[in-house]
Design a protein around this motif. Structure first.
Motif, PDB file in Angstrom:
ATOM      1  N   GLY A   1      13.181-128.349 -63.013  1.00  0.00           N
ATOM      2  CA  GLY A   1      13.323-127.078 -62.302  1.00  0.00           C
ATOM      3  C   GLY A   1      14.778-126.677 -62.151  1.00  0.00           C
ATOM      4  O   GLY A   1      15.711-127.379 -62.569  1.00  0.00           O
ATOM      5  N   ALA A   2      14.983-125.480 -61.547  1.00  0.00           N
ATOM      6  CA  ALA A   2      16.338-124.987 -61.293  1.00  0.00           C
ATOM      7  C   ALA A   2      17.009-125.879 -60.247  1.00  0.00           C
ATOM      8  O   ALA A   2      16.352-126.408 -59.351  1.00  0.00           O
ATOM      9  CB  ALA A   2      16.278-123.546 -60.797  1.00  0.00           C
ATOM     10  N   PRO A   3      18.337-126.066 -60.309  1.00  0.00           N
ATOM     11  CA  PRO A   3      19.209-125.433 -61.301  1.00  0.00           C
ATOM     12  C   PRO A   3      19.439-126.280 -62.554  1.00  0.00           C
ATOM     13  O   PRO A   3      20.248-125.913 -63.397  1.00  0.00           O
ATOM     14  CB  PRO A   3      20.524-125.288 -60.527  1.00  0.00           C
ATOM     15  N   TYR A   4      18.742-127.459 -62.680  1.00  0.00           N
ATOM     16  CA  TYR A   4      19.073-128.400 -63.754  1.00  0.00           C
ATOM     17  C   TYR A   4      18.451-127.999 -65.080  1.00  0.00           C
ATOM     18  O   TYR A   4      19.112-128.076 -66.127  1.00  0.00           O
ATOM     19  CB  TYR A   4      18.630-129.816 -63.349  1.00  0.00           C
ATOM     20  N   ASN A   5      17.197-127.608 -65.047  1.00  0.00           N
ATOM     21  CA  ASN A   5      16.498-127.176 -66.259  1.00  0.00           C
ATOM     22  C   ASN A   5      16.606-128.196 -67.388  1.00  0.00           C
ATOM     23  O   ASN A   5      16.815-127.844 -68.554  1.00  0.00           O
ATOM     24  CB  ASN A   5      17.041-125.815 -66.738  1.00  0.00           C
ATOM     25  N   LEU A   6      16.489-129.494 -67.025  1.00  0.00           N
ATOM     26  CA  LEU A   6      16.645-130.564 -68.014  1.00  0.00           C
ATOM     27  C   LEU A   6      15.331-130.827 -68.744  1.00  0.00           C
ATOM     28  O   LEU A   6      14.237-130.628 -68.210  1.00  0.00           O
ATOM     29  CB  LEU A   6      17.115-131.853 -67.325  1.00  0.00           C
ATOM     30  N   ALA A   7      15.470-131.287 -69.969  1.00  0.00           N
ATOM     31  CA  ALA A   7      14.313-131.803 -70.704  1.00  0.00           C
ATOM     32  C   ALA A   7      14.225-133.305 -70.387  1.00  0.00           C
ATOM     33  O   ALA A   7      15.198-134.042 -70.588  1.00  0.00           O
ATOM     34  CB  ALA A   7      14.489-131.574 -72.196  1.00  0.00           C
ATOM     35  N   VAL A   8      13.080-133.765 -69.866  1.00  0.00           N
ATOM     36  CA  VAL A   8      12.952-135.136 -69.367  1.00  0.00           C
ATOM     37  C   VAL A   8      12.205-136.005 -70.399  1.00  0.00           C
ATOM     38  O   VAL A   8      11.135-135.630 -70.892  1.00  0.00           O
ATOM     39  CB  VAL A   8      12.227-135.161 -68.013  1.00  0.00           C
ATOM     40  N   VAL A   9      12.809-137.154 -70.705  1.00  0.00           N
ATOM     41  CA  VAL A   9      12.169-138.153 -71.557  1.00  0.00           C
ATOM     42  C   VAL A   9      11.833-139.356 -70.671  1.00  0.00           C
ATOM     43  O   VAL A   9      12.721-139.895 -69.987  1.00  0.00           O
ATOM     44  CB  VAL A   9      13.089-138.582 -72.717  1.00  0.00           C
ATOM     45  N   ILE A  10      10.550-139.792 -70.666  1.00  0.00           N
ATOM     46  CA  ILE A  10      10.111-140.921 -69.833  1.00  0.00           C
ATOM     47  C   ILE A  10      10.186-142.209 -70.663  1.00  0.00           C
ATOM     48  O   ILE A  10       9.672-142.286 -71.781  1.00  0.00           O
ATOM     49  CB  ILE A  10       8.677-140.714 -69.326  1.00  0.00           C
ATOM     50  N   ALA A  11      10.853-143.192 -70.077  1.00  0.00           N
ATOM     51  CA  ALA A  11      10.905-144.538 -70.692  1.00  0.00           C
ATOM     52  C   ALA A  11      10.299-145.545 -69.711  1.00  0.00           C
ATOM     53  O   ALA A  11      10.614-145.514 -68.522  1.00  0.00           O
ATOM     54  CB  ALA A  11      12.348-144.901 -71.032  1.00  0.00           C
ATOM     55  N   ILE A  12       9.408-146.404 -70.203  1.00  0.00           N
ATOM     56  CA  ILE A  12       8.741-147.416 -69.363  1.00  0.00           C
ATOM     57  C   ILE A  12       9.463-148.746 -69.518  1.00  0.00           C
ATOM     58  O   ILE A  12       9.789-149.191 -70.623  1.00  0.00           O
ATOM     59  CB  ILE A  12       7.265-147.578 -69.765  1.00  0.00           C
ATOM     60  N   LYS A  13       9.677-149.408 -68.360  1.00  0.00           N
ATOM     61  CA  LYS A  13      10.349-150.708 -68.378  1.00  0.00           C
ATOM     62  C   LYS A  13       9.719-151.600 -67.306  1.00  0.00           C
ATOM     63  O   LYS A  13       9.496-151.154 -66.185  1.00  0.00           O
ATOM     64  CB  LYS A  13      11.848-150.525 -68.094  1.00  0.00           C
ATOM     65  N   ASP A  14       9.418-152.870 -67.709  1.00  0.00           N
ATOM     66  CA  ASP A  14       8.841-153.802 -66.742  1.00  0.00           C
ATOM     67  C   ASP A  14       9.787-154.014 -65.581  1.00  0.00           C
ATOM     68  O   ASP A  14      11.009-154.070 -65.746  1.00  0.00           O
ATOM     69  CB  ASP A  14       8.539-155.141 -67.409  1.00  0.00           C
ATOM     70  N   SER A  15       9.193-154.115 -64.408  1.00  0.00           N
ATOM     71  CA  SER A  15      10.009-154.361 -63.220  1.00  0.00           C
ATOM     72  C   SER A  15       9.200-155.124 -62.201  1.00  0.00           C
ATOM     73  O   SER A  15       8.039-154.786 -61.931  1.00  0.00           O
ATOM     74  CB  SER A  15      10.478-153.031 -62.606  1.00  0.00           C
ATOM     75  N   SER A  16       9.800-156.174 -61.663  1.00  0.00           N
ATOM     76  CA  SER A  16       9.163-156.917 -60.575  1.00  0.00           C
ATOM     77  C   SER A  16       9.686-156.455 -59.232  1.00  0.00           C
ATOM     78  O   SER A  16       9.266-156.935 -58.191  1.00  0.00           O
ATOM     79  CB  SER A  16       9.429-158.431 -60.759  1.00  0.00           C
ATOM     80  N   THR A  17      10.649-155.472 -59.287  1.00  0.00           N
ATOM     81  CA  THR A  17      11.260-154.964 -58.044  1.00  0.00           C
ATOM     82  C   THR A  17      10.584-153.682 -57.586  1.00  0.00           C
ATOM     83  O   THR A  17      10.412-153.462 -56.382  1.00  0.00           O
ATOM     84  CB  THR A  17      12.759-154.680 -58.267  1.00  0.00           C
ATOM     85  N   TYR A  18      10.217-152.784 -58.535  1.00  0.00           N
ATOM     86  CA  TYR A  18       9.631-151.495 -58.185  1.00  0.00           C
ATOM     87  C   TYR A  18       8.162-151.480 -58.599  1.00  0.00           C
ATOM     88  O   TYR A  18       7.808-151.981 -59.673  1.00  0.00           O
ATOM     89  CB  TYR A  18      10.363-150.364 -58.895  1.00  0.00           C
ATOM     90  N   PRO A  19       7.310-150.877 -57.800  1.00  0.00           N
ATOM     91  CA  PRO A  19       5.893-150.759 -58.168  1.00  0.00           C
ATOM     92  C   PRO A  19       5.740-149.953 -59.450  1.00  0.00           C
ATOM     93  O   PRO A  19       6.612-149.152 -59.813  1.00  0.00           O
ATOM     94  CB  PRO A  19       5.279-150.033 -56.982  1.00  0.00           C
ATOM     95  N   ARG A  20       4.624-150.092 -60.089  1.00  0.00           N
ATOM     96  CA  ARG A  20       4.340-149.360 -61.311  1.00  0.00           C
ATOM     97  C   ARG A  20       4.369-147.840 -61.017  1.00  0.00           C
ATOM     98  O   ARG A  20       3.838-147.374 -60.018  1.00  0.00           O
ATOM     99  CB  ARG A  20       2.959-149.759 -61.828  1.00  0.00           C
ATOM    100  N   GLY A  21       5.027-147.063 -61.943  1.00  0.00           N
ATOM    101  CA  GLY A  21       5.087-145.604 -61.804  1.00  0.00           C
ATOM    102  C   GLY A  21       6.253-145.092 -60.981  1.00  0.00           C
ATOM    103  O   GLY A  21       6.430-143.893 -60.837  1.00  0.00           O
ATOM    104  N   VAL A  22       7.073-145.969 -60.459  1.00  0.00           N
ATOM    105  CA  VAL A  22       8.235-145.572 -59.650  1.00  0.00           C
ATOM    106  C   VAL A  22       9.476-145.548 -60.539  1.00  0.00           C
ATOM    107  O   VAL A  22       9.663-146.439 -61.379  1.00  0.00           O
ATOM    108  CB  VAL A  22       8.431-146.520 -58.455  1.00  0.00           C
ATOM    109  N   VAL A  23      10.334-144.554 -60.327  1.00  0.00           N
ATOM    110  CA  VAL A  23      11.561-144.438 -61.117  1.00  0.00           C
ATOM    111  C   VAL A  23      12.535-145.536 -60.706  1.00  0.00           C
ATOM    112  O   VAL A  23      12.837-145.713 -59.518  1.00  0.00           O
ATOM    113  CB  VAL A  23      12.206-143.055 -60.913  1.00  0.00           C
ATOM    114  N   ILE A  24      13.011-146.300 -61.730  1.00  0.00           N
ATOM    115  CA  ILE A  24      13.955-147.384 -61.445  1.00  0.00           C
ATOM    116  C   ILE A  24      15.361-147.073 -61.968  1.00  0.00           C
ATOM    117  O   ILE A  24      16.302-147.821 -61.700  1.00  0.00           O
ATOM    118  CB  ILE A  24      13.435-148.703 -62.049  1.00  0.00           C
ATOM    119  N   GLY A  25      15.519-145.948 -62.682  1.00  0.00           N
ATOM    120  CA  GLY A  25      16.845-145.602 -63.200  1.00  0.00           C
ATOM    121  C   GLY A  25      16.800-144.309 -64.006  1.00  0.00           C
ATOM    122  O   GLY A  25      15.727-143.813 -64.370  1.00  0.00           O
ATOM    123  N   THR A  26      18.002-143.722 -64.264  1.00  0.00           N
ATOM    124  CA  THR A  26      18.113-142.500 -65.085  1.00  0.00           C
ATOM    125  C   THR A  26      19.323-142.605 -65.994  1.00  0.00           C
ATOM    126  O   THR A  26      20.246-143.379 -65.738  1.00  0.00           O
ATOM    127  CB  THR A  26      18.272-141.239 -64.205  1.00  0.00           C
TER     128      THR A  26
END
Length: 601
Positions: free
Chosen positions: A532-557
């Motif tokens: 959305g505004a004001p960033y208007n970025l195209a988002v690419v989703i990458a999946i990475k195993d994590s024992s710290t964050y629950p499944r489906g939670v963003v762990i980095g950008t």
């Protein structure tokens, strides 16, 4: 006040307002000079027809260069605001002078109207009809130097203006009959308006007035005005004839051109000189010669009979010739009567006295005192006139004009004879006045497809012949590539001095923002925020195993939070693929941090 238009013109104070525009005194920050800025009213800025006319007619007037016309420097737009930048003239408009001083002496009235006529003639030579000649649009400096302004931009105040489908036709008190009928304007329409001004100057009254604009317009069509001489006996028959011809209801009975109008004004001056010469000769002789002589007025060949129309330019010329013949015949008759009624020797003595006076005049002229011609280069015409008058000299009637890259506009470039040359008193000095630098047509560097680069725009500007390098500024743009042209000043096709300053706005590329921190949110929330505004970025989703964050939670950008990111580019969002943190009973948490429900058996 204090607003800056076009990054250049600082508004200082409002100095006028009309139905269509508001006028301000402003400072040109680039050239460090005072200018006039006329801003189109907001209610007309959204009207395409008004906006187009505002720009088109301003650009047409910008091509004019004359000492009696206010110069147009620039035309611009900032957002919804449209404006014209003009030369600033210190003084009053002619309407203010009429209100305070009219009726003006005929000599001063003619001096002012002559300048207006010269300006109108220059305008007509460029195939432009002013359409709104009125005292409000004539600026008068303290030394009675007149300048015409507001070309084709008629006021829409209903108290003084009529409109019709297709455009504004002029201010009603100075409106020609053909304009009142809704017909197209011509050169004779402008000369009619000038005749109304001359009538008002010498009488202090408008020839037609009424309670409503319609009532006034109907009088232009149907009624005849009072004779100017009825309102002011100082008006000569010849001047009255000029006024009445200029305001004839039929355009074909008016002056065919501003030049023809000026020639009749010249005739009045010559008539005054002949009158003075006749008065000098009438002091000789006997009682018959000294009696008051009543002659037919010089306007007899011009004034209409029985309320009919006014004669053509040819009739006026015949009348002028007749007046000269009449003056010669009258003088011959007076001399003949003197000879018949007096003895031969008295007549011979009078003739000898006349001959002696002539010889003395010629002798005095031959021995006329010589004076040194003062320096008037670099001065205005008004200043030069005053300087020469101190030395009993005057300017030649014809003023030459030429472009100059060195001498500012309206200043004298050259004089002839040169300064310190000896010249007989009463002599004329010819001058050449600067029209300012040579004007070139500004090329269009902002509306090219694809947009021009900085180097391409510079090459196009130099190819036309402009001397100075443009001033380049950069602003972000989501649409125009980095380094390409976004805007220009002056606008395309505007006449602009070869040595004038040019401003080019270039794109610095996409706006740069700071990458937000979406770590710890769900992938859906992160994607919604970044696309959305004001960033208007195209988002690419990458999946990475994590024992710290629950499944489906963003762990980095990528880019990391706080890093710079260009608007509209791509960002990678790294999402936990599990298994996430484990509770003591080895039950995993979901994306919201809640215990997962056991799977049914």
């Amino acid at each position: 006040m204090g607003k800056i238009l076009g990054s250049r013109y600082e508004i200082m104070e409002q100095i006028g307002a009309g139905g269509m525009a508001v006028v301000y005194r402003a400072k040109d920050l680039l050239l460090n000079r005072i200018v006039t800025v006329k801003v189109l009213r907001d209610q007309f800025a959204a009207d395409e027809e008004f906006s187009a006319r505002f720009r088109r007619e301003a650009e047409a007037a910008a091509g004019l260069s004359h000492p009696n016309i206010v110069s147009i420097y620039d035309v611009g737009r900032e957002g919804a605001t449209q404006y014209i930048v003009l030369e600033y003239v210190e003084g009053h408009n002619l309407k203010e002078i009429i209100r305070e001083q009219a009726p003006l002496p005929p000599e001063r009235s003619l001096h002012i109207v002559r300048q207006i006529a010269q300006a109108i003639g220059h305008v007509h030579a460029h195939h432009i009809i002013h359409r709104d000649i009125k005292p409000h649009n004539i600026l008068i400096s303290d030394d009675d130097w007149a300048r015409v302004t507001d070309f084709g931009i008629a006021q829409t105040d209903t108290a003084v203006t009529l409109t019709h489908t297709g455009g504004i036709v002029g201010s009603v008190h100075y409106l020609s009959p053909e304009q009142a009928r809704g017909e197209s304007s011509s050169e004779q329409s402008d000369l009619y308006s000038l005749g109304i001004i001359l009538y008002e100057l010498v009488t202090g009254k408008l020839p037609y007035d009424g309670e409503t604009p319609i009532a006034v317009a109907l009088k232009h069509l149907r009624e005849h005005p009072l004779s100017p001489r009825q309102l002011n006996p100082r008006v000569s028959p010849s001047l009255e004839a000029i006024i009445m011809r200029a305001i004839a209801k039929d355009p074909n009975q008016r002056y065919p051109s501003a030049q023809a109008f000026l020639e009749d004004l010249d005739e009045i001056e010559e008539e005054q000189l002949r009158a003075k010469s006749t008065n000098l000769g009438s002091g000789l002789g006997n009682s018959d010669i000294e009696k008051t002589q009543v002659h037919q007025g010089p306007a007899a060949g011009i004034l209409p009979k029985g309320g009919g129309g006014y004669p053509s330019a040819a009739s006026a010329a015949e009348a002028a010739a007749a007046r000269v013949d009449h003056a010669h015949n009258a003088l011959a008759a007076r001399v003949r009567n003197a000879i018949l009624k007096h003895r031969f020797w008295v007549g011979l003595g009078a003739a000898a006295a006349i001959l002696l006076a002539v010889l003395l005049f010629l002798s005095n002229y031959a021995k006329a005192e010589e004076v040194m011609v003062p320096a008037i280069t670099g001065k205005t015409v008004a200043q030069a006139t005053a300087i020469l008058a101190q030395s009993h000299l005057s300017l030649a009637r014809e003023i030459n004009q030429e472009n100059s890259d060195k001498v500012a506009k309206d200043l004298i470039i050259q004089q002839e004879p040169a300064q310190k040359t000896m010249l007989k008193t009463g002599g004329d000095v010819r001058i050449w006045v600067s029209k300012g630098p040579t004007n070139l047509t500004m090329p269009d560097v902002k509306d090219q497809d694809p947009p021009l680069s900085k180097d391409a725009a510079l090459a196009m500007i130099k190819e036309v012949g402009f001397i100075n390098n443009p001033i380049f500024t950069y602003v972000p743009s989501p649409l125009i590539p980095s380094g390409a042209v976004i805007d220009q000043s002056p606008a395309p096709d505007i006449p602009w001095p070869a040595n004038g300053n040019i401003r080019i706005t270039l794109s610095s590329g996409l706006p740069t923002l700071s990458m937000p921190n979406v770590i710890g949110t769900s992938s859906e929330e992160a994607e919604s925020a970044l696309t959305g505004a004001p960033y208007n970025l195209a988002v690419v989703i990458a999946i990475k195993d994590s024992s710290t964050y629950p499944r489906g939670v963003v762990i980095g950008t990528d880019p990391n939070p706080g890093d710079s990111v260009e608007q509209g580019t791509t960002a990678t969002v790294i999402v936990s693929g599990g298994p996430g943190p484990q509770l003591p009973d080895n039950t995993a948490l979901n994306a919201h941090g809640h215990k997962k429900s056991p799977k049914p058996h």
